[in-house]
Design a protein around this motif. Structure first.
Motif, mmCIF file in Angstrom:
data_model
loop_
_atom_site.group_PDB
_atom_site.id
_atom_site.type_symbol
_atom_site.label_atom_id
_atom_site.label_comp_id
_atom_site.label_asym_id
_atom_site.label_seq_id
_atom_site.Cartn_x
_atom_site.Cartn_y
_atom_site.Cartn_z
ATOM 1 N N TYR A 1 13.765 -49.521 29.802
ATOM 2 C CA TYR A 1 12.710 -49.633 28.785
ATOM 3 C C TYR A 1 13.286 -49.836 27.381
ATOM 4 C CZ TYR A 1 8.815 -48.456 25.755
ATOM 5 O OH TYR A 1 7.856 -48.496 24.782
ATOM 6 N N PHE A 2 14.273 -49.030 27.036
ATOM 7 C CA PHE A 2 14.793 -49.134 25.665
ATOM 8 C C PHE A 2 15.479 -50.472 25.434
ATOM 9 C CE2 PHE A 2 14.637 -44.407 26.111
ATOM 10 C CZ PHE A 2 13.621 -44.228 25.187
ATOM 11 N N TYR B 1 12.088 -35.186 25.417
ATOM 12 C CA TYR B 1 11.363 -34.457 26.459
ATOM 13 C C TYR B 1 10.672 -33.205 25.917
ATOM 14 C CZ TYR B 1 13.878 -37.613 29.484
ATOM 15 O OH TYR B 1 14.365 -38.755 30.076
ATOM 16 N N ARG C 1 9.208 -39.773 37.497
ATOM 17 C CA ARG C 1 10.398 -39.001 37.128
ATOM 18 C C ARG C 1 10.034 -37.896 36.130
ATOM 19 N NH1 ARG C 1 13.250 -43.453 36.182
ATOM 20 N NH2 ARG C 1 12.488 -43.448 34.068
ATOM 21 N N SER D 1 9.015 -43.315 34.044
ATOM 22 C CA SER D 1 8.323 -44.049 35.096
ATOM 23 C C SER D 1 8.701 -43.492 36.452
ATOM 24 C CB SER D 1 8.729 -45.517 34.991
ATOM 25 O OG SER D 1 7.759 -46.354 35.551
#
Lengths: 55, 277
Positions: free
Chosen positions: B55-56, B158, B133, B130
């Motif tokens: 993603y990043f 998180y 996870r 995603s």
């Protein structure tokens, strides 16, 4: 192609694309097809799941 | 097509491009280095299909290419919105789309207060992530305390606590595929034996789900809330009707194509060709 882990035979698809993941049928370890010239490529251990991987 | 790893989906896309005589240039992100002062429109062609699994990495490359005038699908706005559960849920709340009741908190203490209001069981999700996870089920305050304590020792991302009601649903959810302004296919994702998550990445099984008017309307509204492009919309069957709990930005369709008979990769390419014109 020989498996880097168990030396089993890994079948490489004819239409292999750089970055494709192939898995050894003997030991189940996955590798990434790293470099493709016309007839040569090499395998590297595949990153199975990164922390930011997903959909 | 930009990618990190060639998975089944990327191969299906490459084969669909072959069948359609589309000149698809496969670019591996790992080979890229980008000069911020150079023009890249020629190298990247008419349109880039963003398929990076990281993603990043994907949002950095998309930001770069868009700033150079290259059209990327999905675009940066869509990737930012759908790629972050807080952003996507807020867009859906503002658009009046039914979503599970959700709270946001930033400490263990405030999360426990939010959970008192929300009630148990509840689900803690990372805002980015995603495949199910690090999604944790909190059945009571004791389990919530333990899970939140673990998060306090993790990377700060998180510690943005996205807390959601655990919707009373059958052991399955629905994944619908939106391509532009059409819902082209949908599947049930049925939890694997002994697993509460439905993600096919976690062993969930897929079954065809015929697209209904209600589903189509909800999915198109959810996709519009994200922007425009290619989306996977996840819905749950609550006692009060369908709820949208997630919208995905880089769709995975390997299980859906054989079950629904819908050639999703071809439809994705058709959409891109239409955009080009």
């Amino acid at each position: 192609m020989k498996c880097l882990e168990c030396e089993g035979e890994i079948p490489i698809p004819e239409d292999v694309i750089k970055g494709e993941i192939v898995t050894c049928p003997d030991c189940g370890v996955s590798f990434e097809v790293h470099k493709i010239s016309k007839d040569s490529f090499e395998l590297r251990p595949a990153q199975v799941e990164g922390e930011d991987w997903g959909e | 097509m930009l990618y990190d790893v060639v998975r089944t989906e990327e191969k299906m896309l490459a084969k669909a491009a072959d069948r359609k005589n589309i000149d698809l240039n496969m670019i591996c992100s790992k080979d890229l280095y980008l000069d911020l002062h150079k023009d890249y429109q020629e190298k990247f062609g008419d349109i880039v299909l963003q398929r990076c699994v990281s993603y990043f990495r994907s949002i950095h490359i998309t930001a770069f290419l868009e700033s150079k005038g290259v059209k990327v699908v999905n675009g940066l706005h869509e990737a930012f919105t759908a790629g972050n559960k807080l952003n996507s849920t807020l867009k859906m709340v503002n658009a009046g789309i039914p979503v599970p009741k959700t709270y946001l908190a930033f400490t263990q203490e405030s999360s426990l207060k939010a959970l008192e209001e929300l009630g148990y069981p509840a689900v803690l999700k990372p805002t980015m992530g995603s495949w199910g996870r690090l999604i944790a089920l909190m059945n009571d305050s004791e389990s919530a305390e333990s899970i939140l304590e673990d998060r306090e020792h993790m990377f700060p991302i998180y510690q943005n606590y996205y807390i959601q009601e655990k919707v009373k649903r059958p052991p399955r959810d629905i994944r619908a595929f939106v391509i532009g302004d059409k819902v082209v296919a949908a599947i049930y994702r049925i939890s694997a034996e002994g697993v509460w998550k439905t993600n096919t990445a976690r062993g969930g099984k897929a079954e065809n789900y015929p697209v209904t008017n209600e589903l189509e309307d909800l999915c198109l509204r959810a996709a519009t809330a994200m922007g425009e492009g290619l989306f996977g919309v996840d819905l749950m069957e609550s006692p009060d009707g369908l709820l949208v709990h997630e919208v995905n930005n880089t769709i995975e369709f390997r299980n859906t194509v054989p079950i629904t008979g819908v050639d999703i990769p071809s439809l994705m390419l058709d959409y891109l060709i239409d955009l080009k014109h």
